[in-house]
Each structure stands twice: as C-alpha cells, then as structure tokens.
Design a protein around this motif. Structure first.
Motif, PDB file in Angstrom:
ATOM      1  N   CYS A 169     -40.271 -28.841  55.562  1.00 40.69           N
ATOM      2  CA  CYS A 169     -39.925 -28.088  54.350  1.00 40.69           C
ATOM      3  C   CYS A 169     -39.054 -26.897  54.763  1.00 40.69           C
ATOM      4  O   CYS A 169     -39.341 -26.237  55.763  1.00 40.69           O
ATOM      5  CB  CYS A 169     -41.192 -27.597  53.647  1.00 40.69           C
ATOM      6  SG  CYS A 169     -40.904 -26.776  52.065  1.00 40.69           S
ATOM      7  N   PRO A 170     -37.984 -26.598  54.018  1.00 37.09           N
ATOM      8  CA  PRO A 170     -37.120 -25.459  54.388  1.00 37.09           C
ATOM      9  C   PRO A 170     -37.769 -24.104  54.139  1.00 37.09           C
ATOM     10  O   PRO A 170     -37.259 -23.087  54.609  1.00 37.09           O
ATOM     11  CB  PRO A 170     -35.884 -25.655  53.503  1.00 37.09           C
ATOM     12  CG  PRO A 170     -36.364 -26.461  52.345  1.00 37.09           C
ATOM     13  CD  PRO A 170     -37.437 -27.350  52.883  1.00 37.09           C
ATOM     14  N   PHE A 171     -38.895 -24.079  53.418  1.00 34.81           N
ATOM     15  CA  PHE A 171     -39.611 -22.835  53.142  1.00 34.81           C
ATOM     16  C   PHE A 171     -41.062 -22.982  53.583  1.00 34.81           C
ATOM     17  O   PHE A 171     -41.585 -24.100  53.662  1.00 34.81           O
ATOM     18  CB  PHE A 171     -39.568 -22.501  51.645  1.00 34.81           C
ATOM     19  CG  PHE A 171     -38.186 -22.410  51.072  1.00 34.81           C
ATOM     20  CD1 PHE A 171     -37.403 -21.290  51.280  1.00 34.81           C
ATOM     21  CD2 PHE A 171     -37.660 -23.462  50.332  1.00 34.81           C
ATOM     22  CE1 PHE A 171     -36.127 -21.199  50.751  1.00 34.81           C
ATOM     23  CE2 PHE A 171     -36.382 -23.384  49.795  1.00 34.81           C
ATOM     24  CZ  PHE A 171     -35.609 -22.254  50.017  1.00 34.81           C
ATOM     25  N   PRO A 172     -41.756 -21.872  53.853  1.00 34.58           N
ATOM     26  CA  PRO A 172     -43.176 -21.975  54.196  1.00 34.58           C
ATOM     27  C   PRO A 172     -43.943 -22.683  53.088  1.00 34.58           C
ATOM     28  O   PRO A 172     -43.763 -22.360  51.904  1.00 34.58           O
ATOM     29  CB  PRO A 172     -43.619 -20.514  54.329  1.00 34.58           C
ATOM     30  CG  PRO A 172     -42.364 -19.763  54.642  1.00 34.58           C
ATOM     31  CD  PRO A 172     -41.275 -20.469  53.913  1.00 34.58           C
ATOM     32  N   PRO A 173     -44.783 -23.658  53.408  1.00 36.17           N
ATOM     33  CA  PRO A 173     -45.508 -24.402  52.374  1.00 36.17           C
ATOM     34  C   PRO A 173     -46.466 -23.529  51.583  1.00 36.17           C
ATOM     35  O   PRO A 173     -46.770 -23.830  50.430  1.00 36.17           O
ATOM     36  CB  PRO A 173     -46.260 -25.481  53.158  1.00 36.17           C
ATOM     37  CG  PRO A 173     -46.325 -24.958  54.559  1.00 36.17           C
ATOM     38  CD  PRO A 173     -45.092 -24.153  54.767  1.00 36.17           C
ATOM     39  N   SER A 174     -46.943 -22.436  52.195  1.00 39.27           N
ATOM     40  CA  SER A 174     -47.849 -21.526  51.505  1.00 39.27           C
ATOM     41  C   SER A 174     -48.062 -20.293  52.368  1.00 39.27           C
ATOM     42  O   SER A 174     -47.893 -20.329  53.581  1.00 39.27           O
ATOM     43  CB  SER A 174     -49.195 -22.204  51.225  1.00 39.27           C
ATOM     44  OG  SER A 174     -50.111 -21.295  50.652  1.00 39.27           O
ATOM     45  N   ASP A 175     -48.431 -19.198  51.724  1.00 39.76           N
ATOM     46  CA  ASP A 175     -48.793 -17.984  52.454  1.00 39.76           C
ATOM     47  C   ASP A 175     -50.262 -17.646  52.204  1.00 39.76           C
ATOM     48  O   ASP A 175     -50.681 -16.503  52.338  1.00 39.76           O
ATOM     49  CB  ASP A 175     -47.903 -16.809  52.047  1.00 39.76           C
ATOM     50  CG  ASP A 175     -48.037 -16.469  50.560  1.00 39.76           C
ATOM     51  OD1 ASP A 175     -48.708 -17.229  49.830  1.00 39.76           O
ATOM     52  OD2 ASP A 175     -47.470 -15.452  50.123  1.00 39.76           O
ATOM     53  N   LYS A 176     -51.045 -18.669  51.862  1.00 38.03           N
ATOM     54  CA  LYS A 176     -52.455 -18.469  51.541  1.00 38.03           C
ATOM     55  C   LYS A 176     -53.350 -19.372  52.388  1.00 38.03           C
ATOM     56  O   LYS A 176     -52.891 -20.354  52.969  1.00 38.03           O
ATOM     57  CB  LYS A 176     -52.720 -18.720  50.054  1.00 38.03           C
ATOM     58  CG  LYS A 176     -52.033 -17.705  49.128  1.00 38.03           C
ATOM     59  CD  LYS A 176     -52.332 -18.012  47.687  1.00 38.03           C
ATOM     60  CE  LYS A 176     -51.790 -16.908  46.771  1.00 38.03           C
ATOM     61  NZ  LYS A 176     -50.348 -16.715  46.912  1.00 38.03           N
ATOM     62  N   TYR A 204     -53.868 -23.694  52.889  1.00 39.58           N
ATOM     63  CA  TYR A 204     -53.820 -23.955  51.443  1.00 39.58           C
ATOM     64  C   TYR A 204     -52.435 -24.462  51.057  1.00 39.58           C
ATOM     65  O   TYR A 204     -51.416 -24.001  51.577  1.00 39.58           O
ATOM     66  CB  TYR A 204     -54.139 -22.681  50.668  1.00 39.58           C
ATOM     67  CG  TYR A 204     -54.034 -22.843  49.173  1.00 39.58           C
ATOM     68  CD1 TYR A 204     -55.040 -23.480  48.458  1.00 39.58           C
ATOM     69  CD2 TYR A 204     -52.924 -22.366  48.479  1.00 39.58           C
ATOM     70  CE1 TYR A 204     -54.950 -23.635  47.079  1.00 39.58           C
ATOM     71  CE2 TYR A 204     -52.819 -22.514  47.105  1.00 39.58           C
ATOM     72  CZ  TYR A 204     -53.837 -23.150  46.409  1.00 39.58           C
ATOM     73  OH  TYR A 204     -53.728 -23.308  45.049  1.00 39.58           O
ATOM     74  N   TYR A 205     -52.426 -25.402  50.119  1.00 37.62           N
ATOM     75  CA  TYR A 205     -51.166 -25.917  49.589  1.00 37.62           C
ATOM     76  C   TYR A 205     -51.398 -26.366  48.155  1.00 37.62           C
ATOM     77  O   TYR A 205     -52.393 -27.049  47.867  1.00 37.62           O
ATOM     78  CB  TYR A 205     -50.655 -27.083  50.440  1.00 37.62           C
ATOM     79  CG  TYR A 205     -49.502 -27.829  49.816  1.00 37.62           C
ATOM     80  CD1 TYR A 205     -48.242 -27.240  49.718  1.00 37.62           C
ATOM     81  CD2 TYR A 205     -49.663 -29.115  49.313  1.00 37.62           C
ATOM     82  CE1 TYR A 205     -47.191 -27.906  49.132  1.00 37.62           C
ATOM     83  CE2 TYR A 205     -48.606 -29.793  48.733  1.00 37.62           C
ATOM     84  CZ  TYR A 205     -47.377 -29.177  48.644  1.00 37.62           C
ATOM     85  OH  TYR A 205     -46.333 -29.837  48.067  1.00 37.62           O
ATOM     86  N   MET A 206     -50.498 -25.971  47.270  1.00 39.41           N
ATOM     87  CA  MET A 206     -50.610 -26.373  45.867  1.00 39.41           C
ATOM     88  C   MET A 206     -49.486 -27.344  45.525  1.00 39.41           C
ATOM     89  O   MET A 206     -48.335 -26.942  45.355  1.00 39.41           O
ATOM     90  CB  MET A 206     -50.530 -25.159  44.947  1.00 39.41           C
ATOM     91  CG  MET A 206     -50.796 -25.498  43.489  1.00 39.41           C
ATOM     92  SD  MET A 206     -50.434 -24.109  42.376  1.00 39.41           S
ATOM     93  CE  MET A 206     -48.644 -24.049  42.484  1.00 39.41           C
ATOM     94  N   PRO A 207     -49.785 -28.641  45.446  1.00 40.28           N
ATOM     95  CA  PRO A 207     -48.731 -29.607  45.125  1.00 40.28           C
ATOM     96  C   PRO A 207     -48.264 -29.456  43.685  1.00 40.28           C
ATOM     97  O   PRO A 207     -49.007 -28.976  42.814  1.00 40.28           O
ATOM     98  CB  PRO A 207     -49.429 -30.959  45.350  1.00 40.28           C
ATOM     99  CG  PRO A 207     -50.887 -30.677  45.169  1.00 40.28           C
ATOM    100  CD  PRO A 207     -51.084 -29.274  45.644  1.00 40.28           C
ATOM    101  N   LEU A 208     -47.014 -29.851  43.438  1.00 40.37           N
ATOM    102  CA  LEU A 208     -46.486 -29.777  42.076  1.00 40.37           C
ATOM    103  C   LEU A 208     -47.236 -30.720  41.151  1.00 40.37           C
ATOM    104  O   LEU A 208     -47.493 -30.402  39.994  1.00 40.37           O
ATOM    105  CB  LEU A 208     -44.990 -30.122  42.078  1.00 40.37           C
ATOM    106  CG  LEU A 208     -44.078 -29.177  42.866  1.00 40.37           C
ATOM    107  CD1 LEU A 208     -42.630 -29.632  42.768  1.00 40.37           C
ATOM    108  CD2 LEU A 208     -44.212 -27.748  42.390  1.00 40.37           C
TER     109      LEU A 208
END
Length: 356
Positions: free
Chosen positions: A145-152, A224-228
């Motif tokens: 992913c070009p961005f961090p998948p999560s900061d949590k 943690y990751y929140m899918p669309l």
C-alpha cells in the motif's frame, strides 16, 4: 758576523710537551694520533640476537558467511501480540526468510513497491528431531500500500470484556523506515526507502516498573485495519454470556439460531441453571442481545463516517491494498512448517491475499 739582538732560541721541547704548550685553535680540537676512532653509530633498530625465541604463528582468520542485504528484515518487524517472556523463544531456531527477501529484491513481486511489515507468532506442535514439541513460529505480514494501512492498534482478547482501538503511540509503536545492509553507511536523511516495519520502543527492562494491566495490554495487541468493505462476520448474531452464579454460566447465544425457551430449559436440564433462576437468566440474555445489536449499529455508523471522510487518494489505495503472509522457509536446522500454514492474519486484517 754578529747575531741579531733578540731572545735566545729555546731548546726544542719533547713532542708531548710541545703539543701541550701549543696554542688553542679555534673550532674543533685536533684528534690525537693516539686517539682511537669511535665506531659508527648503528642506524635503525638493534638487531635481534640469534638466541631470541621466535613468536608463535598468528592464528588463521575466521571467515563468516557474507550477510544478505535484507537478512535481518524479518527481525526488524516487531512480533506484535507475543508475550514479553516468549519473545526470546523466536530465536530458538535459526529461522530463514529468504522468500521475503526475494519478494522485495529485483524480480520479486514486491520489488519497488511501498510495503509495511509487521511480525507475529503462531504456536504449533511440530516435529523437532523426531520429537513433538510446541514451537513459536515467527510470521511476517507485508502490506502492499502506498500509505500506512493504519495508525491504530486493537487490544482484544477473550479475557477482556471490551475491545479497545488506540493510537499506535499509546503503545509506543510506530511505522519505522528499514535500512538495508548495503545502505547503512549512508546518511539516513538521504535514503528513500520504501520498506517500513512496525517498531516498538518499549524497553523490556522497564516492564517491572509498569502495572500488570499495562504489561498485559502488549500481549493482547494486534495491528488494526478497517477495510472499506465490512467483513462478513459469522458471529454477528452471537453474544457471549457470563451469568453470575457459583460457578458462573459461560456460553454463547445466537439470537437467530437459538430458541430462547429451549436454550434456558436445556441449561436447567443439565443442572447448570437452578429452576428459580430461569426468569433472571432470560432477562440477562435479552439485555446482552440488546447491547450487542447496539454495538453493531454503532460500529456500522462509525465505519460509514470514516470511509466518507477518507481522502480520495487514500480511498483508492485501500481499494487496491493487498496482504502477503510469509512463513520461514525450510532449512536443515529449522523445523518444517509447511503443514501448518494458514492465510488467517487476525480479526481486523482477516485473510491474506497470498500465502508464501
């Protein structure tokens, strides 16, 4: 003829006396004929005596195998969710993640891409030198992913009543740039790495000064990751019951699959629930079902709002995100893990797109 007036000639002195009486001459004194010349001074270090004992021969230099450029990459990914007292067990075997290295090197499927990696462990019963043994297998998940998948970070376990979603920094974690071996002599600020690993700055030596509850939180952490698209939860209609008796009644109730009356009668029949507690138990279950439905609605609304507020570029990146799960490759000095591989990552990331 008469002599000229003047002093009379003195008798000739002996050579030694004449030399002593000779007037001093400026400059260097004349060397006496009897003075022996000094031997020339030896230049350099004095020669060693033939009797000097020879030095013992130098030991042969040891040669170690050359390190691979990404050899310690898997160790740089913090094994999140692993108990502190078990972290050292990861190094019980000389695990090899050349499959991860090759995926990130030229020609690999992740070469040139921006990836975020985190580690974890899976205890499994494996054959070790002919004996069955519980082994803590390290795994690495690579997020393309070009961005961090999560900061949590999610904090959850069967022992905890409520789930917590907290910022990474609350647990002293962050995504850190990884520097390959060949670039470690370069200036860090000049590097443009595309590999980031989950790091934790909590010092193990300081754990003894923390409260037990705080230390245990690290054991229950997971990325943690929140899918669309929300995952299809198989237990959405299931509530966990812990009814306060002695001993307590611990069970699951599915409000779509289980009939309330039959469920309670069965507990009475099994002598788990006293007859006089039936109505109280029924009210307790109904309250738990209402709480669960309320939680699901709140989570659905929060997800919708979070997705609506996403930056369009970030939303596009999350739509194309991919997860790769890596297990160690088989070597002569490590157990074979080929029969225990699984695509499941955790309750947030769910399953990997590809297993390696």
């Amino acid at each position: 003829m008469a002599r000229p007036k003047g002093k009379k000639r003195a008798a000739e002195d002996p050579p030694a006396e004449a030399e002593a009486k000779a007037p001093a001459v400026r400059g260097r004194p004349r060397k006496s004929a009897k003075t022996e010349p000094k031997p020339p001074a030896a230049r350099g270090r004095p020669k060693k005596s033939a009797d000097t004992e020879p030095k013992p021969p130098k030991p042969e230099a040891e040669y170690f195998p050359e390190q691979r450029n990404l050899e310690d990459l898997w160790l740089s990914a913090f094994p999140i969710g692993t108990e502190w007292e078990n972290i050292d067990k990861i190094k019980e075997f000389n695990w090899n993640f050349e499959n991860l290295e090759k995926a990130l090197e030229e020609g690999g499927k992740l070469y040139g891409k921006t990836v975020y990696l985190f580690g974890s462990t899976e205890p499994q019963l494996l054959d070790v030198n002919g004996e069955s043994k519980i082994v803590l297998i390290p795994i690495v998940v690579a997020v393309d992913c070009p961005f961090p998948p999560s900061d949590k970070i999610g904090i959850n376990s069967v022992q905890r009543e409520n789930e917590e979603i907290v910022p990474m920094k609350a647990m002293k974690m962050a995504w850190l740039p990884y520097v390959p071996l060949e670039d470690r002599l370069s200036r860090i600020d000049s590097l443009k790495t595309k590999i980031f690993t989950l790091g934790c700055t909590q010092r193990r030596s300081a754990l003894k000064h923390l409260k037990t509850e705080r230390v245990k939180k690290f054991d229950y952490c997971m990325p943690y990751y929140m899918p669309l698209t929300p995952p299809e939860e198989e237990d959405d209609t299931v509530v966990n019951i812990m009814y306060p008796l002695e001993p307590p009644i611990v069970c699951d109730f599915d409000w779509e699959m289980d009939d309330m009356t039959d469920f309670i009668d069965e507990k009475v029949k099994d002598e788990v629930l006293p007859e006089e507690e039936k109505e109280k138990f029924k009210d307790f279950i109904k309250e738990r079902v209402r709480e669960r439905k309320r939680e699901l609605k709140q989570a659905k609304d929060a997800r919708k709002k979070a997705i609506d507020d996403l930056d369009p570029k970030l939303k596009e990146a999350y739509a194309n995100i991919r997860f790769y799960k890596f297990y160690p490759v088989k070597t002569d000095d490590t157990p074979d893990v080929s029969n225990v591989k699984a695509k499941y990552i955790n309750r947030y990331y769910r399953h990997a797109h590809e297993l390696l």
